[in-house]
Design an enzyme around this catalytic site. Structure first.
Site, short mmCIF file in Angstrom:
data_model
loop_
_atom_site.label_atom_id
_atom_site.label_comp_id
_atom_site.label_asym_id
_atom_site.label_seq_id
_atom_site.Cartn_x
_atom_site.Cartn_y
_atom_site.Cartn_z
N GLN D 128 15.33 -33.79 42.40
CA GLN D 128 14.15 -33.34 43.11
C GLN D 128 13.71 -34.35 44.18
O GLN D 128 13.58 -35.54 43.88
CB GLN D 128 13.00 -33.14 42.12
CG GLN D 128 11.80 -32.41 42.69
CD GLN D 128 10.73 -32.18 41.65
OE1 GLN D 128 10.08 -33.11 41.19
NE2 GLN D 128 10.55 -30.92 41.25
N GLY D 129 13.51 -33.89 45.39
CA GLY D 129 13.03 -34.75 46.47
C GLY D 129 11.69 -34.26 46.98
O GLY D 129 11.61 -33.63 48.04
N SER D 131 8.13 -36.15 46.09
CA SER D 131 7.21 -37.26 46.37
C SER D 131 7.77 -38.20 47.43
O SER D 131 8.99 -38.36 47.57
CB SER D 131 6.96 -38.07 45.10
OG SER D 131 6.31 -37.30 44.14
N GLU D 249 6.22 -22.95 34.07
CA GLU D 249 6.63 -23.35 32.73
C GLU D 249 5.98 -22.59 31.57
O GLU D 249 6.32 -22.79 30.43
CB GLU D 249 6.47 -24.86 32.58
CG GLU D 249 7.48 -25.58 33.45
CD GLU D 249 7.11 -27.04 33.64
OE1 GLU D 249 6.17 -27.48 32.99
OE2 GLU D 249 7.77 -27.72 34.43
#
Lengths: 298, 387, 298, 387
Positions: D128-129, D131, D249
């Site tokens: 994941q990119g 922040s 989720e």
């Protein structure tokens, strides 16, 4: 698994809320408080009968015994509403006496119960469940809660029935939910420094913690009602006591000086929460019970 | 760092103790809390005795009729009077600790001559008219209006949280003499007035607290006329004048209370031993931590007092740090008292139960804990203003 | 009474701060941490000698024994600075050994001390004060604090000297003051949502609580140094432990994700605070001591 | 309110238990935490087994290759795998729980065909990119820039807190395709891209945490070229696309962890009995209160899962309430573990000490407690926006 209210449960809940909104709204609450000045410890017998008629006491009696035939989860929902509205009287004792003490089920007889060193609504009640109280053995106490007259017992009586704990926890839950609402409403309306105080993070986060405390207690209380398990009830009572007391305190803080006045309802919630915290088994005993269970499981 | 008192200070303490030992036994019984005239008589009678013994206005400057005592002497005075169980300042609180010092600092010679001596001698009672229903934490937003009419102000508005209003002779009143606008920020346009409480148009309504008592009152002002000569400080400069008052306490504001709390802690331990709750180590641990906390609060008081002494009486900003921790500690003290009492915590006849109810105001009154934290963050730590 | 630093005490304090700024600044601290990867437990002997030369160890020795002739308040000020700078080594043991163990006073000999189940800097030290440690009786532990090598003792030794508690409290105080500064500085600089995070009340109030905690601990530690009283020291240790641990935690929270990195210094303060909390007498014992005093006075 | 599982759910649980009993003993040893390729192989090997057994993508919609299981079944799956000690989702976390569901919800049929099957089969790892160093709590302030050049984006910037970056095949990347300006608020102008991790210009630097491990990495992007076809959702609509992911989720995010915490609590009691600290009633009380807290968190999980089931898989806002209390409770759990360990709490070789260090991130990662409280106050309680 479906851990949500059923439609019937929702209907029961809103029915009770409507009944109380009609028969014991804020004006009635304050009138009851004011009345304690001249006639402390007086119970509204007509309201008691109406609660009886609505099935509040006979809720869990089988239908063939004249009851409503519902279970603990439904009882918990009703007592939550009673806690929200700060409904006075020995509600739990009378509810538990339904089917045992004649007249309790329909609200024609008011039953109280000795609980530890104290007994609530002793003079206003028709009968005492649990250990009998000898003549002169109960001494009046100047109760911190104007709407809960108390007597002190010379010989403390033990209340072991976990349902006292569960239904008390339900009342605490209702009170916590109500003080959270009150705080949020006040924070939206009250202006200081050119803005509603609810726009300041300090107040905002107090309210957020109140909601979190209440919702966690709710999950615990509802689950304990479903399982009826002693450990679940113990945990629910601990969390609900904490929620009711802390939310009332935080609600007072959000209200600032106004929260410190007799006219605000906050103190009535706090004082009743203190009274309920003393019911059933002490916090020390409850935690020892849960600690012991950790060892048994391990 | 020196915690021993000088010979001079010890002498002061010894003389005071001796005097207290002589005078206190002769005091009459405390009046009923709801008997306001009785309370006035009692409190001001005590002030009269202090006056006659030379202890009145101990911390006031000499040119204001005070004794010009050091903050440390004032600390000793407050400590010893509390220890000896002497009467609390009571009805004379505002006169001695707020209005008086303000007049001493900002009043004209004539104003000082008029108002200060009767405060010191116990002849005149002052009350405070600062807060309003819509101006609490945001005090500067006050709206009670004073319109100039010749050499009088005509005042209309309402005030709240006024103690001793029923028995006061004077009220230190904050009024708006210039309405808030784009050019007048809210801290400007406020003036400080001495209002006679018997002026026509002043109505008092007792305000009942959650403890069931009427410690406070609301005050309604309907075209009350106050001479312009009763203004202390310049017109529209009342905010600054008031801040002089509010920060005048030089670290001594809570001396008596900390002494009292430490005594209560010991009483809690004694009671717990008696009723068996002492056997619970969790309770012992709570009492021990409170003991450490109040001991440290006492040391912080000594620190703040010494600091204000070193800076020539200018109070430091340590007061907010003290107030924040003390308010919280005092509430915990009475929550712990409730644990000690068990079911007895529901009995209003126990003094700790009433004290517990009173303690609920501690994180609110005289600047909420939220406001104290803002002050610490912005004024001491230099964090940027914001919300 | 004048409970403020004297001019001499201020000079001593700033002198120590300058010495450490020159000889153990942030770069030196991080270099020391990095060095533990290849050579764990190595002590900078040259710095130790310099501390000796500056009178850090001989501070309280009489002048005619070659000491500086100062007292506990001054020692507390120096150890507060050591705590601020996270200065490593068995500083307290060596300081307490001055005049007892030859060479301790001038920093030519490094002395450590067994303390409960643990001993700090065992391998790097020349001597062990207190109960002797038998050959092989100390087993190395992988220490949570990279700059405090630890050994575990088979036979726990009791450290009853209250000065260990007092000087440790002084170090905790210095650490709490430092993490408060670090949090405030970061809160002023770090921008989120178009503003320094220190302008948000949530962050502001965290910082305010940090300062309050630190200043209360300061009053307690300084007073205990002046009186030397056991109860004062016990209270000071409790408050300073709490201040150091909680301020490091809050500092980490203010730093957000950056606070969770190895590169930030926050974790070094937290870990050292944990180490210092275990020194001297346990929290349970300290609170029992203070509780007992309440009874004796009452 | 029903806490008993249906016959179907119990059958599902029984089958799963049986399968876990068969497959777990044959699993190889866990790789070293610092052996990233080893961890990838291990985690994806487990995913492969799940895939072959029909458990892969249990909670994914059927048209995305998933099983379309109910949230309750997913709850049971997470509970049972944790109880049995099965491997954690590990390297497949982003693919299975973030990127995959995003593509399933917002991707084109072609994108789904390309990226979803290798996630389910354990063949491709995603990271994941999101922040950036200057965009943490304020994620929407991200500045990594993507400039359109024909049918490619040219991307420059840096990302932080990327897990499994070293071993990932793809990165779900948030980039700014329209710079912030008076007309473009920061939540607009963001796009969601699937970036191949072997693209030229991608540099990975491990980021060491205070626990001493390198769970995360920084990612530097220097004119990295990504086909426009790799964009999911419309250009500048990436914020909305991402929020779909973050809220996907359905109450199940912490199921395994709550199960693990309750087990730890029992282990703490066992250890305390062994080393004698159980005799301290303060410790027993703390453990008991934590026990009540985690039991309630489990009930709240069941409540949230049931709620999302009732609303057709749309997650409620109860997640913030859960996250706030859970993060705090977990930190308290490990502080209490330190009390149980005494001096042993300073020994990194004890797993609870490492867990304690990790738990420090709980009130920060995935939305700080401060942000959670803002969300609860503004979105649930309807308090006005502010600071």
């Amino acid at each position: 698994m479906h851990f949500q209210l059923t439609d019937d449960q929702r209907a029961l809940q809103s029915g009770m809320r409507e009944l109380l909104a009609g028969r014991f709204d804020r004006d009635a609450l304050r009138a009851a408080v004011d009345a304690t000045v001249d006639a402390p410890g007086t119970l509204d017998r007509r309201l008691w009968r109406e609660l009886g008629d609505a099935g509040f006491f006979a809720l869990r009696l089988p239908e063939d015994e004249g009851g409503v035939g519902l279970g603990l989860p439904e009882a918990v929902l009703l007592f939550e509403e009673a806690g929200r509205a700060l409904l006075p009287g020995p509600l739990i004792a009378t509810h538990l006496a339904a089917g045992v003490v004649k007249g309790a089920a329909d609200g024609s007889v008011v039953v109280t119960q000795s609980d530890g060193a104290l007994i609530e609504w002793y003079e206003a009640s028709d009968a005492v469940a649990g250990e009998a109280v000898a003549e002169g053995a109960a001494v009046p106490v100047r109760s911190v809660d104007p709407l809960t007259p108390l007597h002190r017992l010379h010989e403390p009586a033990t209340t072991s029935d976990p349902l006292v704990g569960l239904l008390t926890a339900a009342e605490q839950l209702g009170s916590a939910a109500r003080t959270t609402e009150m705080a949020v409403q006040y924070a939206r309306e009250r202006q200081q420094f050119g803005a509603p105080i609810g726009s300041f993070q300090a107040v905002k986060h107090l309210c957020a913690q109140m909601l979190a405390r209440t919702e966690l207690a709710r999950a615990a209380v509802y689950a304990a009602a479903v399982t009826g398990d002693l450990a679940d009830i113990a945990g629910a009572k601990l969390l609900a006591d904490e929620a009711a007391v802390r939310c009332a305190r935080d609600c007072l803080q959000v209200h600032g000086g106004m929260g410190f006045t007799w006219e605000a309802d906050v103190h009535l919630h706090l004082k009743r929460a203190w009274v309920r915290k003393e019911r059933w088994v002490s916090e020390a005993t409850l935690t020892e019970l849960l600690a012991e269970l950790l060892v048994e499981v391990g | 760092m020196d915690l021993t008192y000088t010979e001079e200070e010890e002498e002061f303490r010894a003389r005071l103790r001796q005097w207290l030992g002589q005078v206190l036994p002769g005091l009459g019984p405390k009046p009923d809390p709801n008997d306001w005239p009785g309370r006035r008589t009692y409190d001001m009678g005590w002030q009269r005795r202090l006056y006659e013994a030379g202890y009145a206005g101990l911390h006031w400057p000499v040119d204001a009729g005070g004794k010009g005592a050091t903050p440390t002497q004032h600390l000793i005075f407050l400590e010893e009077t509390e220890r000896a169980g002497a009467p609390y300042v009571g009805a004379n609180f505002v006169g001695l600790l707020h209005a008086g010092p303000t007049i001493a600092a900002e009043g004209t010679p004539e104003q000082k001559r008029k108002w200060l001596p009767p405060i010191l001698s116990g002849d005149e009672v002052w009350c405070q008219g600062f807060s309003e229903p819509d101006a609490g934490s945001d005090l500067a937003a006050l709206r009670t209006k004073a319109v100039r009419d010749g050499d009088e102000y005509v005042i209309t508005g309402s005030k709240i949280w006024t103690s001793h209003a029923e028995v006061a002779d004077w009220c230190e009143l904050l009024v708006r003499t210039d309405p808030i606008s784009d050019t007048v920020p809210k801290h400007r346009g406020i003036s400080w007035l001495a209002m006679p409480m018997d002026a026509p148009g002043v109505t008092i309504r007792p305000l009942r607290t959650l403890a069931g008592s009427t410690e406070f009152a609301e005050m309604f002002l309907d075209e009350v006329r106050v001479p312009v000569a009763n203004r202390v400080g310049a017109e529209n400069d009342g905010w600054r004048v008031t801040m002089v008052t509010l920060s005048f306490e030089r670290g001594t504001a809570f001396v008596g209370e900390v002494v009292a709390c430490r005594r209560t802690l010991i009483a809690l331990a004694t009671e717990a031993r008696k009723n068996g709750r002492w056997d619970d180590p969790s309770l012992r641990r709570k009492l021990a931590l409170l003991s450490a906390e109040f001991a440290a609060l006492w040391r912080l008081t000594q620190w703040n007092v010494s600091e204000s002494e070193a800076t020539g009486g200018v109070p430091g900003i340590g007061g907010s740090v003290f107030k924040l921790r003390y308010s919280h500690a005092r509430q915990e003290l009475y929550d712990t008292a409730a644990e000690v009492l068990g079911a007895g915590a529901l009995d209003l006849d126990h003094e700790w139960v009433l004290d517990r109810l009173s303690s609920l105001s501690y994180t609110i009154a005289a600047g909420t804990s939220q406001i104290q934290q803002n002050i610490i963050a912005e004024r001491i730590l230099g964090l940027p203003k914001g919300r």
